[in-house]
Write an enzyme that holds these catalytic residues in place. Structure first.
Site, PDB file in Angstrom:
ATOM      1  N   ASP A  10      -4.633   2.364  -4.995  1.00  0.00           N
ATOM      2  CA  ASP A  10      -6.046   2.713  -5.239  1.00  0.00           C
ATOM      3  C   ASP A  10      -6.722   1.543  -5.953  1.00  0.00           C
ATOM      4  O   ASP A  10      -6.285   1.106  -7.022  1.00  0.00           O
ATOM      5  CB  ASP A  10      -6.095   3.976  -6.113  1.00  0.00           C
ATOM      6  CG  ASP A  10      -7.512   4.532  -6.267  1.00  0.00           C
ATOM      7  OD1 ASP A  10      -7.643   5.753  -6.416  1.00  0.00           O
ATOM      8  OD2 ASP A  10      -8.481   3.745  -6.276  1.00  0.00           O
ATOM      9  N   ASP A 105     -10.905   2.849  -0.343  1.00  0.00           N
ATOM     10  CA  ASP A 105     -10.162   2.068  -1.340  1.00  0.00           C
ATOM     11  C   ASP A 105      -8.792   2.625  -1.685  1.00  0.00           C
ATOM     12  O   ASP A 105      -8.182   2.182  -2.643  1.00  0.00           O
ATOM     13  CB  ASP A 105     -11.012   1.893  -2.611  1.00  0.00           C
ATOM     14  CG  ASP A 105     -10.825   3.006  -3.617  1.00  0.00           C
ATOM     15  OD1 ASP A 105     -10.711   4.171  -3.193  1.00  0.00           O
ATOM     16  OD2 ASP A 105     -10.785   2.702  -4.817  1.00  0.00           O
ATOM     17  N   GLU A 106      -8.299   3.586  -0.913  1.00  0.00           N
ATOM     18  CA  GLU A 106      -6.965   4.080  -1.240  1.00  0.00           C
ATOM     19  C   GLU A 106      -6.188   4.459   0.004  1.00  0.00           C
ATOM     20  O   GLU A 106      -6.758   4.839   1.021  1.00  0.00           O
ATOM     21  CB  GLU A 106      -7.027   5.272  -2.200  1.00  0.00           C
ATOM     22  CG  GLU A 106      -7.755   6.452  -1.662  1.00  0.00           C
ATOM     23  CD  GLU A 106      -7.721   7.654  -2.601  1.00  0.00           C
ATOM     24  OE1 GLU A 106      -6.628   8.103  -2.961  1.00  0.00           O
ATOM     25  OE2 GLU A 106      -8.804   8.138  -2.923  1.00  0.00           O
TER      26      GLU A 106
HETATM   27  P1  TTP Z   1     -12.557   5.913  -6.626  1.00  0.00           P
HETATM   28  O1  TTP Z   1     -11.246   5.292  -6.249  1.00  0.00           O
HETATM   29  O2  TTP Z   1     -12.554   7.345  -7.000  1.00  0.00           O
HETATM   30  O3  TTP Z   1     -13.179   5.121  -7.852  1.00  0.00           O
HETATM   31  P2  TTP Z   1     -13.171   3.586  -8.192  1.00  0.00           P
HETATM   32  O4  TTP Z   1     -12.323   2.807  -7.249  1.00  0.00           O
HETATM   33  O5  TTP Z   1     -14.576   3.115  -8.310  1.00  0.00           O
HETATM   34  O6  TTP Z   1     -12.557   3.568  -9.631  1.00  0.00           O
HETATM   35  P3  TTP Z   1     -11.030   3.803 -10.079  1.00  0.00           P
HETATM   36  O7  TTP Z   1     -10.624   2.522 -10.720  1.00  0.00           O
HETATM   37  O8  TTP Z   1     -11.086   4.937 -11.026  1.00  0.00           O
HETATM   38  O9  TTP Z   1     -10.251   4.114  -8.839  1.00  0.00           O
HETATM   39  O10 TTP Z   1     -13.595   5.723  -5.462  1.00  0.00           O
HETATM   40  C1  TTP Z   1     -13.635   4.564  -4.657  1.00  0.00           C
HETATM   41  C2  TTP Z   1     -15.062   4.203  -4.320  1.00  0.00           C
HETATM   42  O11 TTP Z   1     -15.696   5.298  -3.665  1.00  0.00           O
HETATM   43  C3  TTP Z   1     -15.918   3.899  -5.520  1.00  0.00           C
HETATM   44  O12 TTP Z   1     -15.819   2.549  -5.920  1.00  0.00           O
HETATM   45  C4  TTP Z   1     -17.291   4.279  -5.062  1.00  0.00           C
HETATM   46  C5  TTP Z   1     -17.068   5.359  -4.051  1.00  0.00           C
HETATM   47  N1  TTP Z   1     -17.385   6.683  -4.645  1.00  0.00           N
HETATM   48  C6  TTP Z   1     -18.666   7.209  -4.459  1.00  0.00           C
HETATM   49  O13 TTP Z   1     -19.491   6.612  -3.781  1.00  0.00           O
HETATM   50  N2  TTP Z   1     -18.957   8.409  -5.041  1.00  0.00           N
HETATM   51  C7  TTP Z   1     -18.058   9.109  -5.802  1.00  0.00           C
HETATM   52  O14 TTP Z   1     -18.388  10.191  -6.331  1.00  0.00           O
HETATM   53  C8  TTP Z   1     -16.751   8.559  -5.984  1.00  0.00           C
HETATM   54  C9  TTP Z   1     -15.736   9.284  -6.836  1.00  0.00           C
HETATM   55  C10 TTP Z   1     -16.463   7.343  -5.386  1.00  0.00           C
HETATM   56 MG    MG Z   2     -10.381   3.441  -6.758  1.00  0.00          MG
END
Ligand code: TTP
Ligand code: MG
Length: 397
Positions: A10, A105-106
């Site tokens: 992730d 992203d995961e």
């Molecule tokens: P996430 O992996 O949940 O968050 P992140 O990568 O920004 O942070 P973390 O380090 O905690 O993993 O989500 C991935 C991407 O998806 C995030 O960068 C933006 C998008 N996203 C949205 O657009 N809306 C949302 O509510 C969430 C949770 C994510």
């Molecule tokens: Mg993330």
């Protein structure tokens, strides 16, 4: 048989990190990617600097600015994130073909079959992180466990740049609260807390019968989660064999120009899907269904690969002209593209002349606009003035 080992990857603060990577002035700043407060925008994600102020995903931007007055707000660039995502998945695929992207992203990787080759799961996790750093100039957190559920919890355990290997599943889960369990919604948490269940250890005290009585099928999942069990396999994403679109007309059509306009619109759409996935096609198939339901499909192989709407349209037009008698009404028309390949694997020589270079630039500008303003933002000149186009047709992938 070797026991299953799953890796979950992730990216850290994904959208925000990409923006900071691409604009050095934003590094170290409390930054959020999202819509403007005055347009009732919400935060997509926040950099770790901004998270210190309480800025979170899905929060209204107005709230985020109140919490963090110095917040730098950047509009999202989804196309860029999708490109980075494609490259990320490409990196993961080097370590196992069994990868399942969950979002941009995961992804989950079943590395059971490649442990020996790469020297173990932890080694794979470290190499993946190093590749992401050196090739994408970004960071990711990695979780490793015996199933998807544990691997996902593990990647979230230590962020950013964490690498968490869960060997002792029971010990790992014991300390967790039920709200940290992946997939357990706030309503379930509330219901459980009302009966005094706060931690996974508490949850383990409830019988399967009790849980299914309260929550139905979700109760069985809760029972399994409390024990670290997750039978779901990693389902590798297979590349589509074809991308196509078809439409059944509200009334039968024998006007050639209407059929051509429809083919152009569908070809444009299909090629946008191809480009988004980094694909090119070499096969084009036209499908015509007549009012008596007799169906004709004819395919053509192009001299080279393409993801240009006009090139696909030209092939479809040629197929129409050689297979339709110009009088029999048409009930349904469809185009599909096949013989798909990754654009990256096609030598540049196949796109040699200036005409192709121009159409690539035009397509990229078109994609930018559509990504920013949505599918209906642009209509080719010749389609203007018509009623509803084939946009409502059935997508066939
Ligand atoms: P996430 O992996 O949940 O968050 P992140 O990568 O920004 O942070 P973390 O380090 O905690 O993993 O989500 C991935 C991407 O998806 C995030 O960068 C933006 C998008 N996203 C949205 O657009 N809306 C949302 O509510 C969430 C949770 C994510
Ligand atoms: Mg993330």
């Amino acid at each position: 048989m070797a026991s299953t080992v799953i890796v979950h990857v992730d990216m850290d603060a994904f959208f925000a990190s990409v923006e900071q990577r691409d604009n050095p002035a934003l590094r170290g700043a409390p930054l959020a990617v999202g819509g403007k407060a005055e347009e009732r925008g919400v935060i997509a994600t926040a950099s770790y600097e901004a998270r210190k102020f309480g800025v979170r995903s899905a929060m209204p931007t107005a709230t985020a600015l109140r919490l963090c007055p110095g917040l730098v707000l950047v509009p999202p660039d989804h196309k860029k994130y999708a490109l980075v995502s494609d490259r990320l998945m490409g990196i993961l695929r080097r370590y196992t073909p069994v990868i399942e992207p969950v979002s941009l992203d995961e992804a989950f990787m079943d590395v059971t079959g490649s442990l020996k080759l790469f020297g173990g799961a932890e080694a794979i996790g470290k190499m993946v992180q190093a590749d992401i750093k050196s090739q994408l100039n970004l960071t990711a957190s990695v979780g490793i466990g015996p199933n998807k559920f544990i691997a996902k919890l593990a990647s979230d355990w230590k962020k950013p740049e964490g690498l968490t290997v869960v060997g002792d599943v029971e010990g790992f889960l014991a300390g967790l609260t039920i709200s940290s369990l992946w997939g357990v919604g706030p309503q379930t948490v509330e219901k459980l807390e009302r009966i005094g269940i706060k931690t996974v250890t508490d949850l383990k005290g409830l019988s399967l019968q009790y849980l299914t009585g309260c929550f139905g099928v979700a109760g069985e999942r809760l029972y399994q989660m409390a024990r670290g069990i997750d039978p779901r396999p990693v389902i590798p994403q297979r590349r589509a064999k074809s991308v196509g679109r078809e439409i059944t007309f509200p009334s039968d059509i024998n006007d050639r120009q209407v059929l051509l306009d429809t083919l152009l619109d569908m070809s444009d759409y299909i090629c946008r899907v191809l480009r988004r996935q980094g694909l090119v096609c070499q096969g084009v198939t036209l499908k015509i269904k007549y009012p008596d339901l007799k169906t004709v499909t004819r395919a053509i192989t192009l001299s080279g690969h393409t993801s240009d709407g006009i090139s696909v349209y030209k092939a479809a037009e040629a197929l129409l002209d050689s297979n339709w008698n110009k009088v029999t009404p048409v009930r349904l028309i469809g185009v599909s593209t096949s013989r798909l390949a990754d654009r990256e694997t096609i030598p540049e020589a196949l796109f040699p002349d200036r005409q192709k270079d121009r159409s690539r630039k035009l397509n990229s500008a078109l994609d930018d606009l559509l990504d920013r303003f949505g599918e209906n933002a642009l209509v080719r000149g010749r389609l203007l003035g018509r009623g509803s186009g084939p946009g409502e047709g059935v997508g066939k992938e």
